[in-house]
Design a protein around this motif. Structure first.
Motif, PDB file in Angstrom:
ATOM      1  N   GLN B  37     -37.632 -65.515  14.319  1.00 40.64           N
ATOM      2  CA  GLN B  37     -38.750 -66.394  14.008  1.00 40.64           C
ATOM      3  C   GLN B  37     -38.240 -67.653  13.299  1.00 40.64           C
ATOM      4  O   GLN B  37     -37.843 -67.596  12.140  1.00 40.64           O
ATOM      5  N   GLY B  40     -42.147 -72.095  11.184  1.00 38.80           N
ATOM      6  CA  GLY B  40     -43.324 -72.681  11.808  1.00 38.80           C
ATOM      7  C   GLY B  40     -43.591 -72.236  13.225  1.00 38.80           C
ATOM      8  O   GLY B  40     -44.467 -72.783  13.897  1.00 38.80           O
ATOM      9  N   GLN B  41     -42.854 -71.238  13.676  1.00 35.16           N
ATOM     10  CA  GLN B  41     -43.024 -70.745  15.037  1.00 35.16           C
ATOM     11  C   GLN B  41     -43.399 -69.264  15.022  1.00 35.16           C
ATOM     12  O   GLN B  41     -43.265 -68.585  14.006  1.00 35.16           O
ATOM     13  N   GLY B  42     -43.838 -68.802  16.170  1.00 40.02           N
ATOM     14  CA  GLY B  42     -44.090 -67.374  16.310  1.00 40.02           C
ATOM     15  C   GLY B  42     -42.792 -66.643  16.593  1.00 40.02           C
ATOM     16  O   GLY B  42     -41.800 -67.240  17.011  1.00 40.02           O
ATOM     17  N   PRO B  43     -42.764 -65.353  16.361  1.00 46.09           N
ATOM     18  CA  PRO B  43     -41.557 -64.566  16.648  1.00 46.09           C
ATOM     19  C   PRO B  43     -41.210 -64.618  18.135  1.00 46.09           C
ATOM     20  O   PRO B  43     -42.086 -64.586  18.997  1.00 46.09           O
TER      21      PRO B  43
END
Lengths: 113, 111
Positions: B37, B40-43
């Motif tokens: 991850q 600021g991002q999704g996994p």
């Protein structure tokens, strides 16, 4: 690759109001979906899941709605509390991938006391 | 039940080094998945282990490898670290084809 996106990157609500977080998915083969809550510095926390043979599923203060026709998922939180402030992710699981989940970028929910 | 536990919680490495991250799954769970991850991002799915074998793999280079032990615990190894490998590495465990439960993650910083 998969595309799981959220319509609103940020959402602010007053304490006590209901919150609705939306999610669009792209893979029509996805038949299992999960909503996760992630607080700062922590791993994602399972909130609620739904399989594609259902349109709606309710938990404690949360409801997930699934519209397979338009490939849309939503999470409704009733009587939002300050402790609900977090980033919320929807994750989709295409049937052919076994237990592999695809996550969107997330929606940041801020609850205003 | 301790849930999914990961170690270490934080780690700083230098470019080119190798790192090993560890995960103990939730009791009763035999499937372990690893995610990366970025801030600021999704996994993003790296790979999944079941019965000590890699069953699925995401779009990650061979520098990322793993292992699952007979007690279902798992390791993630990353060789030849790049600055871009800096991220939160999450381990998730689950019984077959159901919701994955995540650990707190290991924050890896590559300098």
């Amino acid at each position: 690759g998969e595309s799981v996106g959220l319509h609103l990157p940020t959402l602010s609500v007053q304490e006590g109001d209901n919150s609705i977080i939306n999610c669009a998915y792209s893979n029509s083969a996805s038949d299992y979906f999960i909503w996760y809550k992630q607080e700062s510095g922590k791993g994602p926390q399972f909130i609620i899941d739904i399989r594609s043979n259902m349109d709606k599923r309710q938990g404690q203060r949360v409801t997930v709605l699934l519209n397979k026709t338009v490939k849309h998922l939503s999470l409704q939180i009733a009587a939002t509390q300050p402790g609900d402030s977090a980033v919320y992710f929807c994750a989709e699981n295409p049937q052919e991938t076994g237990n592999q989940f695809y996550f969107g970028t997330g929606t940041s929910l801020t609850v205003i006391p | 039940d301790a849930g999914v536990t990961q170690s270490p919680t934080h780690l700083i490495k230098t470019r080119g080094q190798q790192v090993t991250l560890r995960c103990s799954p939730k009791s009763g769970h035999d499937t372990v998945s690893w995610y990366q991850q970025a801030l600021g991002q999704g996994p993003q799915f790296i790979f999944q282990y079941y019965e000590e074998e890699e069953r699925q793999r995401g779009n990650f280079p061979d520098r990322f490898s793993g292992h699952q032990f007979p007690n279902y615990s798992s390791e993630l190894n990353v060789n030849a670290l790049l600055l871009g490998d800096s991220a939160l590495y999450l381990c998730a465990s689950s019984p077959a084809r159901s919701g994955a439960f995540f650990g707190q993650g290991t924050r890896l910083t590559v300098v």
